[in-house]
Structures are given as structure tokens and as C-alpha cells.
Design a protein around this motif. Structure first.
Motif, PDB file in Angstrom:
ATOM      1  N   ILE A 246      -3.032   8.370   4.664  1.00  0.00           N
ATOM      2  CA  ILE A 246      -3.207   9.811   4.478  1.00  0.00           C
ATOM      3  C   ILE A 246      -1.862  10.528   4.478  1.00  0.00           C
ATOM      4  N   THR A 247      -0.989  10.165   5.416  1.00  0.00           N
ATOM      5  CA  THR A 247       0.321  10.824   5.527  1.00  0.00           C
ATOM      6  C   THR A 247       1.180  10.571   4.295  1.00  0.00           C
ATOM      7  N   LYS A 248       1.115   9.356   3.742  1.00  0.00           N
ATOM      8  CA  LYS A 248       1.867   9.065   2.511  1.00  0.00           C
ATOM      9  C   LYS A 248       1.393   9.960   1.369  1.00  0.00           C
ATOM     10  N   VAL A 249       0.079  10.112   1.243  1.00  0.00           N
ATOM     11  CA  VAL A 249      -0.457  10.974   0.186  1.00  0.00           C
ATOM     12  C   VAL A 249      -0.062  12.423   0.457  1.00  0.00           C
ATOM     13  N   GLN A 250      -0.134  12.840   1.697  1.00  0.00           N
ATOM     14  CA  GLN A 250       0.242  14.214   2.060  1.00  0.00           C
ATOM     15  C   GLN A 250       1.689  14.487   1.674  1.00  0.00           C
ATOM     16  N   ASP A 251       2.573  13.551   1.965  1.00  0.00           N
ATOM     17  CA  ASP A 251       3.988  13.723   1.618  1.00  0.00           C
ATOM     18  C   ASP A 251       4.188  13.772   0.105  1.00  0.00           C
ATOM     19  N   ARG A 252       3.486  12.909  -0.635  1.00  0.00           N
ATOM     20  CA  ARG A 252       3.637  12.855  -2.100  1.00  0.00           C
ATOM     21  C   ARG A 252       3.089  14.098  -2.780  1.00  0.00           C
ATOM     22  N   THR A 253       2.037  14.675  -2.217  1.00  0.00           N
ATOM     23  CA  THR A 253       1.360  15.790  -2.881  1.00  0.00           C
ATOM     24  C   THR A 253       1.711  17.147  -2.278  1.00  0.00           C
ATOM     25  N   ASN A 254       2.511  17.141  -1.217  1.00  0.00           N
ATOM     26  CA  ASN A 254       2.885  18.380  -0.534  1.00  0.00           C
ATOM     27  C   ASN A 254       1.637  19.187  -0.158  1.00  0.00           C
ATOM     28  N   SER A 255       0.669  18.496   0.424  1.00  0.00           N
ATOM     29  CA  SER A 255      -0.608  19.120   0.783  1.00  0.00           C
ATOM     30  C   SER A 255      -0.703  19.339   2.292  1.00  0.00           C
ATOM     31  N   SER A 256      -1.781  19.971   2.710  1.00  0.00           N
ATOM     32  CA  SER A 256      -1.989  20.313   4.119  1.00  0.00           C
ATOM     33  C   SER A 256      -3.186  19.561   4.677  1.00  0.00           C
ATOM     34  N   ARG A 257      -3.223  19.466   5.997  1.00  0.00           N
ATOM     35  CA  ARG A 257      -4.351  18.833   6.682  1.00  0.00           C
ATOM     36  C   ARG A 257      -5.624  19.634   6.461  1.00  0.00           C
ATOM     37  N   ASP A 258      -6.725  18.913   6.374  1.00  0.00           N
ATOM     38  CA  ASP A 258      -8.018  19.567   6.178  1.00  0.00           C
ATOM     39  C   ASP A 258      -9.125  18.750   6.853  1.00  0.00           C
ATOM     40  N   ILE A 259      -8.930  18.456   8.123  1.00  0.00           N
ATOM     41  CA  ILE A 259      -9.920  17.676   8.880  1.00  0.00           C
ATOM     42  C   ILE A 259     -10.935  18.640   9.489  1.00  0.00           C
TER      43      ILE A 259
ATOM     44  N   ALA B  32       4.391   2.626  20.400  1.00  0.00           N
ATOM     45  CA  ALA B  32       3.934   3.782  21.177  1.00  0.00           C
ATOM     46  C   ALA B  32       2.477   4.098  20.879  1.00  0.00           C
ATOM     47  N   MET B  33       2.107   3.993  19.596  1.00  0.00           N
ATOM     48  CA  MET B  33       0.718   4.278  19.238  1.00  0.00           C
ATOM     49  C   MET B  33      -0.229   3.304  19.925  1.00  0.00           C
ATOM     50  N   ARG B  34       0.180   2.046  19.994  1.00  0.00           N
ATOM     51  CA  ARG B  34      -0.667   1.054  20.672  1.00  0.00           C
ATOM     52  C   ARG B  34      -0.735   1.336  22.166  1.00  0.00           C
ATOM     53  N   LEU B  35       0.367   1.839  22.744  1.00  0.00           N
ATOM     54  CA  LEU B  35       0.348   2.216  24.157  1.00  0.00           C
ATOM     55  C   LEU B  35      -0.652   3.344  24.411  1.00  0.00           C
ATOM     56  N   PHE B  36      -0.812   4.239  23.425  1.00  0.00           N
ATOM     57  CA  PHE B  36      -1.815   5.299  23.523  1.00  0.00           C
ATOM     58  C   PHE B  36      -3.224   4.728  23.374  1.00  0.00           C
ATOM     59  N   GLY B  37      -3.318   3.460  22.980  1.00  0.00           N
ATOM     60  CA  GLY B  37      -4.616   2.822  22.804  1.00  0.00           C
ATOM     61  C   GLY B  37      -5.255   3.092  21.459  1.00  0.00           C
ATOM     62  N   LEU B  38      -4.437   3.479  20.475  1.00  0.00           N
ATOM     63  CA  LEU B  38      -4.991   3.779  19.157  1.00  0.00           C
ATOM     64  C   LEU B  38      -5.355   2.493  18.410  1.00  0.00           C
ATOM     65  N   ASP B  39      -6.475   2.540  17.770  1.00  0.00           N
ATOM     66  CA  ASP B  39      -6.988   1.449  16.967  1.00  0.00           C
ATOM     67  C   ASP B  39      -6.067   1.216  15.767  1.00  0.00           C
ATOM     68  N   ASP B  40      -5.732  -0.047  15.489  1.00  0.00           N
ATOM     69  CA  ASP B  40      -4.847  -0.367  14.363  1.00  0.00           C
ATOM     70  C   ASP B  40      -5.389   0.160  13.033  1.00  0.00           C
ATOM     71  N   ASN B  41      -6.706   0.093  12.841  1.00  0.00           N
ATOM     72  CA  ASN B  41      -7.292   0.607  11.590  1.00  0.00           C
ATOM     73  C   ASN B  41      -7.129   2.112  11.471  1.00  0.00           C
ATOM     74  N   LEU B  42      -7.266   2.825  12.591  1.00  0.00           N
ATOM     75  CA  LEU B  42      -7.076   4.281  12.555  1.00  0.00           C
ATOM     76  C   LEU B  42      -5.613   4.622  12.273  1.00  0.00           C
ATOM     77  N   ILE B  43      -4.709   3.875  12.884  1.00  0.00           N
ATOM     78  CA  ILE B  43      -3.274   4.073  12.621  1.00  0.00           C
ATOM     79  C   ILE B  43      -2.991   3.883  11.132  1.00  0.00           C
ATOM     80  N   GLU B  44      -3.508   2.798  10.561  1.00  0.00           N
ATOM     81  CA  GLU B  44      -3.274   2.520   9.143  1.00  0.00           C
ATOM     82  C   GLU B  44      -3.913   3.589   8.257  1.00  0.00           C
ATOM     83  N   ALA B  45      -5.099   4.058   8.623  1.00  0.00           N
ATOM     84  CA  ALA B  45      -5.754   5.116   7.841  1.00  0.00           C
ATOM     85  C   ALA B  45      -4.873   6.358   7.800  1.00  0.00           C
ATOM     86  N   PHE B  46      -4.322   6.750   8.947  1.00  0.00           N
ATOM     87  CA  PHE B  46      -3.476   7.940   8.963  1.00  0.00           C
ATOM     88  C   PHE B  46      -2.148   7.703   8.250  1.00  0.00           C
ATOM     89  N   ARG B  47      -1.675   6.493   8.220  1.00  0.00           N
ATOM     90  CA  ARG B  47      -0.464   6.207   7.437  1.00  0.00           C
ATOM     91  C   ARG B  47      -0.743   6.399   5.944  1.00  0.00           C
TER      92      ARG B  47
END
Length: 184
Positions: free
Chosen positions: A151-164, A134-149
């Protein structure tokens, strides 16, 4: 959250920063719990963060360092957690990292920069909720997808919030780099 072992040291974070200043470094930016130092002409910066292991950035740095090179992620050369006990025996933990020097984003000057920052938060939602197909159908770059993966793993481990925001996304040439996406 995985434990990161602190190295014992004889200087506090303030003493370390003072030593950097004596070596010609100047503070070029601060956040809630960290400061960044650089010397003119250097292609790296030194980040000193308080709160040690409690800061999600430290976990992000280790995750970035252990993942494959990705244009959306900063190049972190070295990172370490340090502990100095004060005169009462209480530990002061802080981290130090050597990171590639990037350029700040100037929101007022380029509309496209503002649009990218606003879009990154939306992309994060898509990455959290969608399959790779689905992400590729949205046209998302594989590197951006991996970067957010990462980030999301760290977010889950640290119980932190987004800060973009513009202070936590920088530029390497024309490439946006997500430098500090989480807060505790």
C-alpha cells in the motif's frame, strides 16, 4: 507514476455498466469514482472505476495482483484500463476489475471491528517508520506488514492519501481485507 496502457474499446463505462445490468448484475456499492456490481450467488464482483489511471485504486489493484497472495489483500482475478473516445475525440478512461466477493463490516454491531479499523491506521504509521525487526517486536503479523508495504509503495507512486474506513476494509470470513486504502 508508472503508465498503464489503456485498451481501446467501443463502449463507455456507462454502456459497460448497462450491459452488466442486462446480464443480471446489480449495483451493490458506490464510492466517489467507482461502482461495484454483483449477481446473486456469484463469488466475484465487478468494479468499474472512472478517472482511469488517475485513480490510485487501479495502481493498488495491479500491485496486489503482482504480489504474493496475502490474507490482508483482496484477490483480484482480472483488471484492465479501457479508453473510449467521445464524439469530439476526447478520451474517456475507465477501469474494470473482477474481484473476490467479500462481506461488509458492520461497525455498529461489533466493537472489535471498530477497534481493528482504528488500529489499522496506527499500524500504518508503525510500518512507515519502523524496521522489520521493530515491527516484529510490536507483534505485527508478517502478512499485515507486507500488505502495508504494498500500500505504501502505491501511495508514494500515486501521491495519494490514506483512506481507511469501514467501507474500504471488508471481511473474508473472520479475516479483515484492505480493499481500497487510498484516495487521490
Amino acid at each position: 507514476m508508472a503508465k498503464i496502457k489503456a485498451q481501446q474499446t467501443t463502449e463507455t463505462a456507462d454502456e459497460f455498466a448497462k450491459r452488466l445490468r442486462k446480464m443480471g448484475y446489480r449495483c451493490i456499492g458506490t464510492g466517489a469514482f467507482a461502482a461495484v456490481y454483483a449477481r446473486p450467488g456469484d463469488d466475484v464482483v465487478i468494479k468499474i472505476g472512472l478517472h482511469g489511471e488517475e485513480d490510485p485504486w487501479l495502481h493498488y489493484a495491479y500491485a496486489v495482483k503482482s504480489s504474493k497472495q496475502n490474507p490482508w489483500l483482496p484477490k483480484i482475478n482480472k483488471v484492465g484500463l479501457f479508453r473510449k473516445k467521445d464524439s469530439d475525440g476526447y478520451p474517456e478512461d475507465y477501469y474494470v476489475a473482477e474481484i473476490e466477493r467479500l462481506k461488509p463490516i458492520t461497525i455498529g454491531r461489533k466493537r472489535s471491528h471498530r477497534e481493528v479499523l482504528e488500529g489499522l491506521d496506527s499500524v500504518w504509521d508503525i510500518v512507515e517508520r519502523s524496521s522489520l525487526k521493530a515491527m516484529r517486536l510490536f507483534g505485527l503479523d508478517d502478512n499485515l506488514i507486507e500488505a502495508f508495504r504494498v500500500i505504501t509503495k502505491v501511495q508514494d507512486r500515486t501521491n495519494s492519501s490514506r483512506d481507511i474506513h469501514s467501507g474500504n476494509v471488508m471481511l473474508r470470513g473472520d479475516q479483515f481485507v484492505i480493499t481500497d486504502p487510498l484516495c487521490g
